[in-house]
Design an enzyme around this catalytic site. Structure first.
Site, PDB file in Angstrom:
ATOM      1  N   THR A   1       2.150   1.505  -9.569  1.00 56.79           N
ATOM      2  CA  THR A   1       3.122   2.647  -9.641  1.00 56.79           C
ATOM      3  C   THR A   1       2.478   3.903 -10.007  1.00 56.79           C
ATOM      4  O   THR A   1       1.685   4.672  -9.531  1.00 56.79           O
ATOM      5  CB  THR A   1       4.231   2.720  -9.814  1.00 56.79           C
ATOM      6  OG1 THR A   1       4.965   1.698  -9.461  1.00 56.79           O
ATOM      7  CG2 THR A   1       4.794   4.397 -10.461  1.00 56.79           C
TER       8      THR A   1
ATOM      9  N   ASN B   1       7.762  -2.867   2.144  1.00 60.93           N
ATOM     10  CA  ASN B   1       7.319  -3.657   1.010  1.00 60.93           C
ATOM     11  C   ASN B   1       8.733  -3.954   1.661  1.00 60.93           C
ATOM     12  O   ASN B   1       9.170  -4.891   1.040  1.00 60.93           O
ATOM     13  CB  ASN B   1       7.731  -3.544   0.025  1.00 60.93           C
ATOM     14  CG  ASN B   1       8.519  -1.680  -0.377  1.00 60.93           C
ATOM     15  OD1 ASN B   1       8.482  -0.773   0.534  1.00 60.93           O
ATOM     16  ND2 ASN B   1       9.357  -1.873  -1.304  1.00 60.93           N
TER      17      ASN B   1
ATOM     18  N   THR C   1      -6.423   1.605 -23.380  1.00 57.15           N
ATOM     19  CA  THR C   1      -6.798   0.544 -23.916  1.00 57.15           C
ATOM     20  C   THR C   1      -6.679  -0.993 -22.732  1.00 57.15           C
ATOM     21  O   THR C   1      -5.068  -1.049 -22.901  1.00 57.15           O
ATOM     22  CB  THR C   1      -7.049  -0.213 -25.289  1.00 57.15           C
ATOM     23  OG1 THR C   1      -7.111   1.034 -26.485  1.00 57.15           O
ATOM     24  CG2 THR C   1      -7.209  -1.721 -25.188  1.00 57.15           C
TER      25      THR C   1
ATOM     26  N   CYS D   1      12.975  -2.803  -6.048  1.00 54.13           N
ATOM     27  CA  CYS D   1      13.050  -1.109  -6.654  1.00 54.13           C
ATOM     28  C   CYS D   1      14.556  -0.529  -6.582  1.00 54.13           C
ATOM     29  O   CYS D   1      14.844   0.829  -7.241  1.00 54.13           O
ATOM     30  CB  CYS D   1      11.906  -0.530  -6.962  1.00 54.13           C
ATOM     31  SG  CYS D   1      11.573   0.295  -4.682  1.00 54.13           S
TER      32      CYS D   1
END
Length: 363
Positions: free
Chosen positions: A69, A141, A224, A307
Site C-alpha cells: 500500500t 487479487n 528505520t 480488504c
C-alpha cells in the site's frame, strides 16, 4: 483448519522464520548506525534487497516500504502528469488516484470485459500526450486474471509515461515484464512476514518522496528498517526463485484437479485462460455466502478480497466484469498454493459444494 485464502495472505515459510529469528531474539541494532552491530544489520538488509531484486527486471533498485500500500501510494503520488488505470485495480491504487484527482490530476479509469481483461484498443486511445503514469495489476487479487502488462507498458513508454505494475499477487509466481518502470510487491503474499513490502524503481526514474525524514532508502524513502522483516522477505524471495518451477507445476495441478471436481452449478468468474492458477473465484446462483462460511468454519476461504470483507458492499471487481449485485454476493474466492495438498483442496471443495447444495434443499 484447511487454509484456502492465499490471495489474502500466505503461510509463513519456515525458511523466512529462521532468517528472522536472530534479529528478533538477540540482534537489535539499527541498520543505519555506523558501529559494527549496525553494519552487520545493514549487511543483512542488503542481502535481502538483492534477493528481492532477483525476481525483478534488470536495471533497477529495490526500496523497502511498510507494505505494498505504501509502495503504490509512493509511486502514484511521487509521479506527475495524467494517470491511466483500470477499474479492477486494488483499492490502494483506485483510492490513491481518486485522491490525486481531487488535487487536480487528470485520471482515466479504463473498463474491462466480462473476462476481466482490459481492451487494448481503449487503452491505446487513453494513453497519449500528457499521460504521466499508467498503473495496472499483474494478477488480480480477486479473480486471478493476468492483464497484458507487456503491451500496456509499451503503450506507456511510447507516450513517454511511466508504467507502474502492482505485482503483489504475481511476484514470485508470474514473470514480471522487463518494460515496467515501477513494481510494487509485498512479503506476506510470497510466504514472508507481514509489515514489509518494496517498490522496485528503474534506474533513472525519480519520484517525489512520500515520507520525509532521513531518506535512508534508495529513491528517498525515509524510516528505520527492521532487519528481521527484511531478512524474512529476502528469504521468502530466495525460496520463491528456487521453487519457481515446482510451485508453478504444483499450482497447475491443483487448478486442474479443482476444475475437474467443481460441479456444473458453479461458474468461474473471469478468464479461464488468462489467469493465475492459484485462484478460483466461483459463483453459484442463490448462494448465501455468509451462511456458507458460518457452516464451514474450519475452511478458510473468502467472500471477496480481504480488504473489503465486512464492508457489505459487493466486490467492485465482480461488478466491473458485469455481474449483478446478487451474482457478486453469491461468489466465493478460493486461493491455494505451495503448502496446499491436492487431497485437502478436493475435500474442502467437496464440503463447500455439499453445504451449498444443502442451502438449496432447505430453501
Amino acid at each position: 483448519m484447511t487454509y484456502l485464502d492465499y490471495q489474502a495472505t500466505t503461510p509463513l515459510a519456515s525458511e523466512a522464520l529462521a532468517a528472522m529469528l536472530p534479529w528478533l531474539e538477540s540482534q537489535h541494532a539499527n541498520p543505519h548506525s555506523a558501529h559494527a552491530a549496525g553494519r552487520a544489520a545493514k549487511a543483512v538488509v542488503e542481502v535481502a534487497r538483492d534477493e528481492i531484486a532477483g525476481l525483478m527486471p534488470e536495471g533497477g533498485r529495490v526500496s523497502f516500504t511498510s507494505g505494498a500500500t505504501e509502495a503504490l501510494n509512493w509511486a502514484i503520488k511521487g509521479s506527475t502528469g495524467a494517470i491511466v488505470t483500470l477499474v479492477t485495480e486494488h483499492a490502494a491504487v483506485l483510492d490513491t488516484v481518486t485522491a490525486e484527482a481531487r488535487k487536480g490530476r487528470e485520471v482515466t479509469v479504463l473498463p474491462v470485459g466480462s473476462d476481466g481483461l482490459v481492451d487494448l484498443a481503449a487503452a491505446r486511445a487513453a494513453i497519449g500526450t500528457g499521460t504521466g503514469l499508467v498503473a495496472a495489476m499483474l494478477v488480480n487479487n480477486e479473480i486471478g486474471v493476468v492483464q497484458p502488462i507487456e503491451q500496456l507498458a509499451e503503450l506507456a513508454r511510447a507516450a513517454g509515461a511511466l508504467f507502474l505494475c502492482d505485482a503483489v499477487q504475481g511476484y514470485g509466481r508470474v514473470l514480471i515484464p522487463e518494460s515496467c518502470d515501477l513494481v510494487a510487491v509485498s512479503a506476506h503474499k510470497i510466504h514472508g512476514p507481514k509489515g514489509v513490502g518494496a517498490l522496485w524503481i528503474r534506474d533513472g526514474v525519480t519520484l517525489e518522496p512520500l515520507l520525509h525524514g532521513g531518506g535512508q532508502e534508495p529513491g528517498g524513502r525515509s524510516g528505520t528498517l527492521s532487519p528481521a522483516l527484511c531478512a524474512g522477505f529476502g528469504a521468502a524471495a530466495r525460496l520463491a526463485k528456487q521453487r519457481f518451477g515446482a510451485d508453478h507445476a504444483h499450482g497447475e495441478q491443483l487448478f486442474r484437479a479443482a476444475l475437474a471436481h467443481v460441479g456444473a452449478d458453479w461458474t468461474l468468474n473471469g478468464s479461464q485462460g488468462e489467469r493465475y492458477h492459484g485462484n478460483l473465484n466461483l459463483r453459484r446462483a442463490g448462494l448465501d455466502v455468509a451462511r456458507l462460511m458460518s457452516d464451514l468454519r474450519d475452511i478458510a476461504f473468502s467472500a471477496g478480497s480481504a480488504c473489503a470483507s465486512g464492508s457489505g458492499r459487493p466486490s467492485h471487481v465482480l461488478r466491473a466484469i458485469g455481474l449483478s449485485d446478487a451474482e457478486a454476493r453469491a461468489s466465493i474466492r478460493v486461493g491455494f498454493g505451495r503448502y496446499t495438498s491436492e487431497e485437502a483442496l478436493i475435500e474442502a471443495l467437496g464440503r463447500i459444494d455439499t453445504a451449498a447444495r444443502a442451502q438449496k434443499v432447505a430453501a
